[in-house]
Design an enzyme around this catalytic site. Structure first.
Site, PDB file in Angstrom:
ATOM      1  N   HIS A   1      -3.201   4.601   4.652  1.00 52.91           N
ATOM      2  CA  HIS A   1      -3.271   5.515   3.512  1.00 52.91           C
ATOM      3  C   HIS A   1      -3.263   6.982   3.949  1.00 52.91           C
ATOM      4  CE1 HIS A   1      -3.987   2.029   1.073  1.00 52.91           C
ATOM      5  NE2 HIS A   1      -5.101   1.744   1.709  1.00 52.91           N
TER       6      HIS A   1
ATOM      7  N   ASP B   1       0.828  -1.210   0.000  1.00 53.09           N
ATOM      8  CA  ASP B   1       0.000   0.000   0.000  1.00 53.09           C
ATOM      9  C   ASP B   1       0.862   1.260   0.000  1.00 53.09           C
ATOM     10  OD1 ASP B   1      -2.487  -1.228  -0.050  1.00 53.09           O
ATOM     11  OD2 ASP B   1      -2.799  -1.107   2.116  1.00 53.09           O
TER      12      ASP B   1
END
Length: 299
Positions: free
Chosen positions: A269, A246
């Site tokens: 994130h 990610d």
């Protein structure tokens, strides 16, 4: 053996097409990755929207929501979510220029990793272009925090990453991964690691209109001290490897690979995008370089 390094930008030879379900919307979408000219960067196009500008060029400023995925938006208010796994594949495989057409609001989750995106790009093939690759070279440390989560970028002569997570369940516990971000390592150690979640969170997410497409086919699901997926894990420390995946995708919104070291602790994130914005806000902490310039200076 390590791959021979060619510091020219790369795009695809031919279009690559795949379809699947969005993990949050549950909507089936079709995605087509197309070759693009040098200097294009990564541009997403919402082909289901025709009444306004439907092109969303990727940049650090384009990210507008990073709670459970990375969502981008253009000036016309057109949005697209869950771009991070494809962006990680682009970064690791060195794809600098591509136009990605998608006929819905979210990229397909596929198997929850970057594996099928890499396979998709491999089938299309790669073509070197006439311009040198641009890199973001980290000159000064940049650090951001959010509670017990943190992320930082440090000067380094190559792209390195260290990620640490810590969950109270013995299924995960404390996990650390530390590696050089390159194509070979990504293919062998990172790309197949799947996203994960907890069974007790699923109902709350669905009531919030999220995780409608989530299943054991595209995520590792943990219930207490048990992994619900019949096949178990794909690899040792799959959880932290996915968090690193990610992060690679989240940082590639900068539009160029990094020459520097990323260190993340429990970062998601949102923290990664906070780091991107902190970097962009401090122009003396980085510079844009090409290896061609670097070799010329060394000579």
């Amino acid at each position: 053996m390590p791959r021979t390094t060619d510091h020219r930008e790369k795009t695809l030879v031919a279009p690559a097409i795949i379809a699947g379900v969005g993990v949050h919307t549950g909507q089936r979408v079709r995605l087509a990755v197309r070759p693009a000219a040098p200097g294009t960067g990564i541009v997403f196009v919402r082909t289901d929207i025709s009444d306004r500008d439907n092109r969303i060029p990727v940049s650090g400023d384009a990210v507008i929501d990073a709670r459970l995925n990375t969502m981008i938006e253009n000036a016309a208010g057109v949005r697209l979510s869950t771009i991070e796994h494809l962006m990680a594949a682009f970064c690791a495989l060195g794809v600098a220029n591509a136009v990605v057409e998608v006929d819905g609001p979210e990229l397909p989750i596929l198997d929850g990793s970057a594996l099928q995106f890499v396979q998709l790009l491999d089938r299309a093939g790669f073509r070197r272009q006439s311009v040198p690759v641009r890199y973001i070279e980290i000159l000064k440390p940049i650090r951001v925090e959010e509670g017990d989560k943190s992320a930082m970028l440090l000067p380094c002569d190559r792209y390195e990453m260290r990620f640490e997570i810590d969950f109270p369940t013995p299924v995960i516990g404390n996990q650390v991964v530390d590696f050089v971000v390159d194509e070979d390592t990504f293919r062998s150690e990172i790309m197949a690691a799947r996203t994960f979640g907890f069974a007790h969170e699923v109902e709350a997410l669905r009531q919030a209109g999220l995780a409608r497409g989530g299943s054991l086919e595209n995520a590792v699901v943990i219930d207490g001290d048990e992994i619900l997926n019949p096949g178990g894990l794909r690899m040792e420390r799959e959880f932290v490897r996915h968090k690193a995946l990610d992060a690679i995708g989240d940082l590639y919104v900068l539009g160029a690979p990094i020459i520097g070291r990323y260190e993340g602790v429990k970062a998601g994130h949102a923290v990664n995008n906070k780091l991107v914005r902190a970097l962009l806000a401090q122009p003396d902490a980085w510079r844009e370089v090409t290896r061609v310039e670097e070799l010329a200076e060394a000579g």
